[in-house]
Design an enzyme around this catalytic site. Structure first.
Site, PDB file in Angstrom:
ATOM      1  N   LYS A   1       0.780  -1.247   0.119  1.00 58.65           N
ATOM      2  CA  LYS A   1       0.044   0.112  -0.011  1.00 58.65           C
ATOM      3  C   LYS A   1       0.849   1.314  -0.033  1.00 58.65           C
ATOM      4  CE  LYS A   1      -3.196   2.672   2.935  1.00 58.65           C
ATOM      5  NZ  LYS A   1      -4.298   2.547   4.262  1.00 58.65           N
TER       6      LYS A   1
ATOM      7  N   ASP B   1      -2.824   9.943   3.798  1.00 55.55           N
ATOM      8  CA  ASP B   1      -4.307   9.566   4.117  1.00 55.55           C
ATOM      9  C   ASP B   1      -4.954  10.554   4.892  1.00 55.55           C
ATOM     10  OD1 ASP B   1      -6.668   8.305   4.059  1.00 55.55           O
ATOM     11  OD2 ASP B   1      -5.729   6.661   5.454  1.00 55.55           O
TER      12      ASP B   1
ATOM     13  N   LYS C   1     -10.592  12.421   8.472  1.00 58.65           N
ATOM     14  CA  LYS C   1      -9.861  11.996   9.691  1.00 58.65           C
ATOM     15  C   LYS C   1     -10.197  13.159  10.878  1.00 58.65           C
ATOM     16  CE  LYS C   1      -6.928   8.538   8.149  1.00 58.65           C
ATOM     17  NZ  LYS C   1      -7.442   7.185   8.813  1.00 58.65           N
TER      18      LYS C   1
ATOM     19  N   ASP D   1     -12.408   6.806   3.550  1.00 57.53           N
ATOM     20  CA  ASP D   1     -11.128   6.524   4.357  1.00 57.53           C
ATOM     21  C   ASP D   1     -10.655   5.053   4.529  1.00 57.53           C
ATOM     22  OD1 ASP D   1      -8.993   7.169   6.146  1.00 57.53           O
ATOM     23  OD2 ASP D   1     -10.274   7.255   7.724  1.00 57.53           O
TER      24      ASP D   1
ATOM     25  N   GLU E   1      -9.279   3.302   1.951  1.00 61.88           N
ATOM     26  CA  GLU E   1      -8.792   3.599   0.588  1.00 61.88           C
ATOM     27  C   GLU E   1      -7.702   2.714   0.482  1.00 61.88           C
ATOM     28  OE1 GLU E   1      -7.612   5.094   3.299  1.00 61.88           O
ATOM     29  OE2 GLU E   1      -5.562   4.853   2.964  1.00 61.88           O
TER      30      GLU E   1
ATOM     31  N   ARG F   1      -7.605  -0.513   0.925  1.00 64.16           N
ATOM     32  CA  ARG F   1      -8.342  -1.808   0.068  1.00 64.16           C
ATOM     33  C   ARG F   1      -8.557  -1.438  -1.328  1.00 64.16           C
ATOM     34  NH1 ARG F   1     -12.470  -2.149   4.966  1.00 64.16           N
ATOM     35  NH2 ARG F   1     -10.779  -1.100   5.878  1.00 64.16           N
TER      36      ARG F   1
HETATM   37  N1  BES Z   1      -4.436   4.192   7.035  1.00 62.80           N
HETATM   38  C1  BES Z   1      -5.614   3.767   7.570  1.00 62.80           C
HETATM   39  C2  BES Z   1      -5.434   2.819   8.795  1.00 62.80           C
HETATM   40  C3  BES Z   1      -4.377   3.253   9.899  1.00 62.80           C
HETATM   41  C4  BES Z   1      -4.899   3.638  10.901  1.00 62.80           C
HETATM   42  C5  BES Z   1      -2.869   3.123   9.670  1.00 62.80           C
HETATM   43  C6  BES Z   1      -3.972   3.920  12.222  1.00 62.80           C
HETATM   44  C7  BES Z   1      -2.121   3.363  10.738  1.00 62.80           C
HETATM   45  C8  BES Z   1      -2.618   3.798  11.948  1.00 62.80           C
HETATM   46  C9  BES Z   1      -6.587   3.451   6.679  1.00 62.80           C
HETATM   47  O1  BES Z   1      -6.747   3.872   5.514  1.00 62.80           O
HETATM   48  C10 BES Z   1      -7.851   3.760   7.541  1.00 62.80           C
HETATM   49  O2  BES Z   1      -8.273   4.905   7.587  1.00 62.80           O
HETATM   50  N2  BES Z   1      -8.858   2.679   7.856  1.00 62.80           N
HETATM   51  C11 BES Z   1     -10.152   2.779   8.405  1.00 62.80           C
HETATM   52  C12 BES Z   1     -11.004   2.133   7.883  1.00 62.80           C
HETATM   53  C13 BES Z   1     -12.527   2.411   8.369  1.00 62.80           C
HETATM   54  C14 BES Z   1     -13.039   3.662   7.711  1.00 62.80           C
HETATM   55  C15 BES Z   1     -13.180   1.208   7.889  1.00 62.80           C
HETATM   56  C16 BES Z   1      -9.885   2.758   9.873  1.00 62.80           C
HETATM   57  O3  BES Z   1      -9.115   1.915  10.438  1.00 62.80           O
HETATM   58  O4  BES Z   1     -10.424   3.621  10.549  1.00 62.80           O
HETATM   59 ZN    ZN Z   2      -4.717   4.633   4.633  1.00 64.92          ZN
HETATM   60 ZN    ZN Z   3      -8.060   5.662   5.149  1.00 65.74          ZN
END
Ligand code: BES
Ligand code: ZN
Ligand code: ZN
Length: 496
Positions: A267, A272, A279, A349, A351, A353
């Site tokens: 990835k 992000d 966020k 968010d 993204e 996947r």
């Molecule tokens: N990049 C984040 C995941 C992340 C969170 C990485 C904390 C490192 C530290 C990812 O893209 C994300 O935002 N995932 C969301 C998914 C949710 C919206 C289903 C998450 O985990 O909150």
């Molecule tokens: Zn991310």
């Molecule tokens: Zn994200």
């Protein structure tokens, strides 16, 4: 840092600092320590008996102008319990030696590994740890820079295998250690510097150095190919998306019949923000490292290009920036992926996947028969496993077992989570083939279930490194910041 091997007795090594490990449960009773104590006219023993030095793991004690040694300083390092000693721990101890030397402004370090550590693998991990420990993440400081790099690391092993084996271990360790630090630098870079285009440029540059062919798919080509889940993520940003494809030049021949082709897919979200599903601002700056999986794939491929693995392997890094704007993808939008499956984007968010879906499917078009992806994918895996273990899931249990078995060597811990079919229901969409998020429960697993839809029947393993890519506190053997997690895990998978 120069790295050399010497078979001279450590007492005769002239250097700024000589590092010696002491096991916690042996203390002054270990044979090696008793020999050191005699040589130093009881200086070493006094450090213990006075209570000043407790040989707990990574604790240190520095003795200046030690009697009986040519070294200017003697560093005693707590090695923890003897029974818990491992290659992973040896790597860390070498790192602690170098980091402690840095703060003592010592330029040349001789490291005496505990007695039994005299194989090529031991030499390798010592060198990996030394290079890791010598890293600092202060690249943008213009003043108060530490500027304390250790310049010479001397591995002092007296008895043991042929010199040639040790030299081989040192070479491997140098390649892997530098690859890990290369990955750390990428993940530490701020997002205004490390854009998708810049990540592609760095891939080309390292590729030229080590013998990787680097192909970059541009937006127009991806549009033609129909990579719309990847493109959807990048739409809100002015930075163009890149799909970086890495091949080892030496391996670029036709596959033999039945020969597996591994694809490492990382990835590469260079920032992000969450997009329209933005966020909260707290810790959002950490999302500059949302390309840590991609950086690990690039680092691992750079190392593998130099190590000549037997198995065939390619690397793919979908690189995008996830920002909100008038052009950004919206919650509720439906797009058709490269594979042909339609995706309802509920949360912009989620993204990672989306870009991995297209990259995994495209890896199969390139002939991949084994898929391994690495991604800072979910906050849920951080809740489940914290910052100690990365999550591992997938359909290829043999690779998962191999990866987990290697933890003791790599020091990168992995814990397997289940991906039963029942979890799939959470991501069925009313309007499209699939939606990109489930409910709040089992978030790391439903993310993996989404990826599985795009790996289809191809054996696939997913590593969620969201909790382990950054270390805000630093360790005795490691600078704060990016850890480079995953490089050693991926490289070790290909060691014969
Ligand atoms: N990049 C984040 C995941 C992340 C969170 C990485 C904390 C490192 C530290 C990812 O893209 C994300 O935002 N995932 C969301 C998914 C949710 C919206 C289903 C998450 O985990 O909150
Ligand atoms: Zn991310
Ligand atoms: Zn994200």
């Amino acid at each position: 840092m120069n790295i050399e091997h010497t078979t001279r007795h450590y007492a005769d090594i002239t250097c700024d600092l000589l590092a010696f490990c002491v096991f916690e449960d042996e203390g002054p009773k270990g044979a090696a320590f008793r020999a050191l104590d005699r040589l130093t006219h009881r200086l070493a023993g006094a450090a213990l008996s006075s209570g000043e030095f407790k040989p707990e793991l990574h604790r240190t004690c520095l003795i200046h102008n030690p009697k009986g040694l040519k070294a200017r300083r003697l560093l005693l390092i707590g090695g923890g319990k003897r029974a818990a000693f491992s290659l992973a721990r040896l790597r860390e101890l070498a790192g602690t030696a170098v980091r402690r030397a840095r703060s003592a402004t010592s330029k040349s370090v001789a490291f005496v590994p505990p007695l039994e550590s005299n194989t090529a693998d031991c030499a390798r991990v010592c060198v990996e740890g030394a290079i890791y420990g010598n890293y600092e993440s202060d690249m943008y400081k213009t003043r108060d820079k530490e500027g304390k790099d250790v310049e010479l690391f001397l591995l002092a092993t007296r008895r043991g295998p042929a010199r040639r084996d040790i030299e081989k271990g040192i070479r491997r360790g140098t390649i892997i250690g530098n690859a890990v630090n290369f990955t750390r630098t990428l993940a530490n870079e701020p997002s205004n510097i490390l854009t998708p285009s810049q990540l592609a440029e760095r891939a080309v540059a390292i590729g030229n150095e080590v013998g990787l062919s680097v192909e970059i798919l541009e937006r127009e080509e991806m549009q033609k190919l129909g990579m719309n889940t990847l493109l959807a993520v990048s739409r809100g940003s002015d930075e163009p998306p890149k799909l970086i494809i890495l091949r080892i030049k030496r391996q670029m021949r036709a596959l033999k019949k039945g020969e597996p082709l591994y694809a490492l897919v990382g990835k590469g979200v260079t920032f992000d923000s969450g997009g329209i599903s933005i966020k909260p601002s707290e810790k959002m700056e950490d999302m500059k490292a949302d390309m840590a999986g991609g950086a690990a794939v690039l680092g691992a491929m750079a190392a593998l290009a130099q190590l000549r693995p037997r198995r065939r392997v390619i690397g793919l890094i979908p690189a995008v920036e996830n920002l909100p704007s008038g052009k950004a993808v919206r919650p509720g939008d439906v797009v058709k992926s490269y594979l042909g499956k339609t995706v309802e984007i509920i949360n912009t968010d989620a993204e990672g996947r989306l870009i991995l879906a297209d990259a995994l499917a495209y890896a199969k078009t390139l002939g991949a028969t084994r898929l391994v992806d690495m991604a800072t994918l979910t906050g849920a895996v951080v809740i489940a496993l914290g910052s100690i273990n990365a999550g591992v899931m997938g359909t290829d249990q043999e690779i998962i077992d191999r990866l987990r078995g290697n933890c003791e060597i790599t020091g990168e811990k992995l814990w397997q989570l289940p991906i039963d079919e029942e979890y799939r229901k959470a991501i069925s969409s009313d309007i499209a083939d699939i939606k990109n998020v489930g409910n709040r429960s089992g978030g790391a697993i439903t993310a993996a279930k989404f990826l599985q839809e795009f790996a289809e029947d191809t054996p696939w393993v997913h590593l969620d490194i969201a909790g382990v890519d950054l270390d805000h506190d630093g360790r005795p053997f490691a600078a704060k910041g990016a850890t480079g997690f995953g490089v050693r895990t991926l490289v070790q998978l290909f060691s014969n």
